[in-house]
Design an enzyme around this catalytic site. Structure first.
Site, short mmCIF file in Angstrom:
data_model
loop_
_atom_site.label_atom_id
_atom_site.label_comp_id
_atom_site.label_asym_id
_atom_site.label_seq_id
_atom_site.Cartn_x
_atom_site.Cartn_y
_atom_site.Cartn_z
N SER A 1 0.84 -1.19 0.00
CA SER A 1 0.00 0.00 0.00
C SER A 1 0.88 1.25 0.00
O SER A 1 1.70 1.42 -0.90
CB SER A 1 -0.95 -0.05 1.19
OG SER A 1 -1.99 0.88 1.05
N ASP B 1 -9.79 -4.03 -5.13
CA ASP B 1 -9.18 -3.16 -4.13
C ASP B 1 -9.72 -1.73 -4.31
O ASP B 1 -9.57 -1.13 -5.37
CB ASP B 1 -7.66 -3.16 -4.31
CG ASP B 1 -6.93 -2.49 -3.15
OD1 ASP B 1 -7.55 -1.71 -2.42
OD2 ASP B 1 -5.72 -2.75 -3.00
N HIS C 1 -8.13 -5.19 -0.73
CA HIS C 1 -6.85 -4.60 -0.38
C HIS C 1 -5.97 -5.57 0.41
O HIS C 1 -4.75 -5.52 0.30
CB HIS C 1 -7.10 -3.33 0.45
CG HIS C 1 -5.90 -2.45 0.60
ND1 HIS C 1 -5.26 -1.89 -0.48
CD2 HIS C 1 -5.21 -2.04 1.70
CE1 HIS C 1 -4.24 -1.15 -0.05
NE2 HIS C 1 -4.19 -1.24 1.27
#
Length: 771
Positions: free
Chosen positions: A599, A686, A723
């Site tokens: 991320s 995501d 995610h």
């Protein structure tokens, strides 16, 4: 920013294993697209990958997956071995420590062979003693609450967004996501019959019951995936009749909901990256008004903990590292503002403007409560009938401070003392403590070598009882490993902490492979954590290091401030400094250092690679935020406007645009440089970092850098996930093993080192890490 290495600098780059024959990578089609902002024109031929409904995009992602499988085919045996090792060390049929609440003991069971846990409870005995449950056995009198495996059904993904039992213990409200896009379906189940009696679709995280058990509060998301509304559902009525309780019109703010420990107050927290505001609703009057705790002041962050007739407040009004205050609650008549649903719905924008004007004129309603040390960061506070627990950070690590108090005299805290923790490098936090009146505080402790430990601290006798240490099978001995903290010197002279764990016998002679893990955003702290899968890496001689770079919150609020907005490049130069520390101190081999981050940590990975492409041998970038400028320029994308306070607003601010253009990994690839082997992973659903970012990044890396079969650049997309990647535990282990087989292969660390115990050899056995 450090000058990026040129192509000529690559002559001293790490040696590599022989190339493995594999097919050519997919050719990413180029389509004309120009990005125009602030007089800058940027060609972006891969922008077309942003349409997940385009069959050509899906075909491209599938082709990348096939290519990644082909390139890594020779690591399949190692990947399967890693999975077997994880299973051999894991007690697959296990039980959590039961938590007592309202006459029941609640726990979670896992069953060997099943992907998800089973939530259940047993009735509390007359003396209230904790039941002695046995892993692998169904306890007598068990009442099933929820079987995650049945809920998941045939779906490839499953996750909870809420799990709350009603005050009368008859109903269960829970929220499920079967796609990974973090939009949930709320269901209410009659526990005795197992029947679902209510359903509301498309909600956000969190559910709160009213005291009478007739109403549920939940959040809804806007098109940008921002939780922006709080709604109330009355059981027995259609979802279409639900009432909007609150709406947040400012696109920089999101909403979260919670409940006080005594179940009396609904807490609605509005927050941006720099400002927060709390409102409370009396759950004894679920159709009543919300009360504003304090005005919304730009830059003021505060959170409240309802405690009997008071609120404890953590705020930064005068102290950047926050402080503790208290205030009466409910406040005297006429001293608090209330808002009904209809008032807010009719004039949301006017209300927000009025709140802002009020903020300028009003003084804050709370009073100082407890002083802390000058070098301590106050993180949170939790109140009980006889004590308050303050979560702190000091010297880069978390701690818990216990403060005796009497709720009848909330302004007078007792003499505080710290929860004793013997280990120098450990994470400690409060665990599940749902009861208001208790003298036993349950907490969680772990380190890089200490398995997750659940313990209770008796505040009266000041003694500790270990309730459970997560079992680690296969003869695990924490004495076989060492953990320590080193300090790197950043480009500007700042000392950056680096945590290091390895097998104890690994020499500091520059011969060991290593992996540097990074994040560096949102004030997130990478405190020590235990990992069974990581043992397979350590036992192959790998040194695992965590760089606590600026942008995180390990060393207080200033550590965060020095790694965001205009100071963001400190995050990346800190990472490079941490890598050089590991090399210069001969902690790892100069030819065998990898880097990993996910991320926002994927952004850190990409930016560090661009600073010194030849520094690392391999990079794992998980759901990486590598096309940051493109994303933050588009306010229609999920969560973008919220992010402007973290990264800057490049849409309206040319300085922010130029700053982000100077470090966004997709924008700043060093043409002609030899990059390490790269594995970028993503998920189609995501909503936090779109799959588009790593897909474009991989395409441009292949376009601008020389191809090297020994250093492949790979993209893998989970076609049904969000995610966090795969959701089932066995699926997650397979994903982890595949990624780390690639890593270990690239670092030439595929075999157990001498002295490392093979967890697959012989029968399973329980070592010191298990109870």
């Amino acid at each position: 920013m450090t000058t990026p290495a040129s192509a000529a600098d690559q002559s001293a780059s790490p040696e590599v294993p022989p190339a493995v024959p594999h097919p050519d990578p997919p050719v990413t089609q180029r389509r004309e697209h120009t990005r125009r902002h602030h007089g800058r024109q940027v060609q972006d031929p891969y922008a077309w990958l942003g349409d997940p409904h385009d069959e050509a995009v899906l075909d491209h992602l599938r082709a990348e997956n096939s290519y990644a499988r082909a390139v890594t085919a020779h690591t399949q045996a190692l990947s399967e071995t890693l999975v077997r090792e994880i299973r051999a060390r894991t007690q697959e049929s296990d039980l959590s420590v039961p938590v007592g609440h309202r006459g029941w003991w609640y726990y979670r069971r896992t069953v060997e062979g099943l992907q998800y846990g089973i939530e259940a409870r047993v009735p509390m005995s007359a003396d209230g003693s904790r039941p002695q449950l046995v892993p692998g056995q169904i306890p007598a009198g068990e009442q099933l609450l929820l079987d995650g495996n049945a809920e998941a059904g045939t779906s490839d993904f499953f996750a909870y967004g809420a799990f709350e039992v009603s005050p009368d213990s008859r109903l269960l409200a829970y929220a499920v996501d079967l796609r990974g896009d973090e939009r949930f379906t709320l269901r209410v189940r009659d526990i005795d019959s197992g029947q679902v009696v209510e359903e509301v679709t498309q909600i956000g995280y969190g559910v709160v019951w009213s005291l009478d058990g007739r109403h549920l509060f939940y959040t809804r998301l806007d098109d940008a995936w921002r939780p922006h509304e709080v709604w109330r559902h009355e059981l027995g009525t259609p979802a279409e009749a639900d009432v909007r309780v609150f709406a947040e019109p400012d696109e920089r703010f999101w909403l979260g909901i919670g409940v006080s420990r005594d179940d009396r107050w609904l807490v609605v927290q509005a927050g941006s990256r720099t400002t927060t505001q709390a409102r409370l609703l009396d759950l004894a009057e679920p159709t009543g008004p919300l009360r504003v705790v304090a005005p919304r002041v730009p830059g003021l962050e505060y959170e409240v903990e309802p405690a009997a007739n008071a609120l404890l407040v953590v705020h930064n009004a005068q102290r950047p590292d926050f402080e503790l205050a208290w205030m009466p609650w409910p406040p005297p008549e006429g001293e608090s503002r209330t808002e009904s649903a209809s008032e807010y719905a009719e004039a949301a924008s006017e209300h927000a403007e009025a709140a802002s004007e009020s903020a300028v004129e009003s003084s804050l309603p709370w009073r100082p409560w407890l002083a802390v040390g000058a070098d301590e960061r106050v993180v949170g506070v939790e109140a009980f009938a006889g004590q308050v627990v303050v979560s702190l950070r000091s010297a880069g690590l978390p701690s818990l401070r216990i403060v005796p108090w009497d709720p009848a005299a909330p302004h007078s805290p007792g003499e505080p003392f710290d929860l004793p923790v013997e280990q120098a490098l450990a994470s400690v936090s409060l665990s599940d403590n749902p009861e208001w009146a208790t003298r036993a505080l349950r907490y969680r402790l772990e380190s890089f070598v200490t398995p997750v430990t659940v313990a209770e601290f008796d505040v009266t006798t000041r003694t500790t009882e270990v309730l459970k240490r997560a079992p680690v099978l296969g003869g695990y001995d924490p004495g076989d490993y060492r953990e320590e903290r080193l300090w790197a010197s950043a480009a500007d002279g700042t000392r950056v902490p680096v945590s290091v764990v390895s097998r104890a016998q690994i020499p500091r002679d520059g011969s060991a492979p290593g992996l540097l893990y990074v994040y560096g955003a949102y004030e997130t702290c990478l405190d020590p954590w235990f990992s069974i899968p990581r043992l397979s890496l350590l036992d192959r001689g790998l040194v695992f290091a965590v760089a606590h770079v600026r942008g995180g919150g390990e060393l207080g609020r200033s550590w965060y401030e020095d790694g965001k907005l205009a100071a963001k490049t400190n995050t990346f130069t800190d990472t490079v400094a941490a890598a050089h520390l590991l090399l210069d101190e001969q902690v790892v081999d100069r030819r065998r250092l990898g880097i990993e981050g996910g991320s926002a940590g994927g952004l850190t990975v990409g930016a560090a690679l661009n600073l010194e492409p030849g520094l690392f041998r391999v990079a794992l970038a998980q759901v990486p935020f590598v096309d940051a400028l493109t994303t933050i320029l588009d306010p229609e994308l999920p969560l973008t406007v919220i992010e402007w306070d973290e990264w800057g607003d490049p849409l309206h601010d040319v300085a922010a645009y130029d700053r982000m253009a100077g470090y966004s990994p997709y924008e700043t690839i060093v043409a002609g440089a030899q990059y390490p082997a790269i594995l970028a992973t993503t998920s189609l659903h995501d909503t936090r970092v779109a799959y588009t970012e790593p897909a474009k990044w991989v395409a441009r890396l292949r376009e601008l850098t020389p191809a090297d079969p020994a250093r492949p650049i790979l993209l893998r997309t989970e076609m049904t996930a969000g995610h966090g990647g795969r959701s089932g535990r066995y699926d997650a282990w397979e994903q982890y093993a595949w990624e780390n087989a690639f890593l270990l292969d690239q670092l030439d660390a595929t075999h157990l080192v001498p002295g490392a115990r093979d967890p697959l050899a012989g029968a399973r056995e329980t070592g010191p890490g298990a109870d």
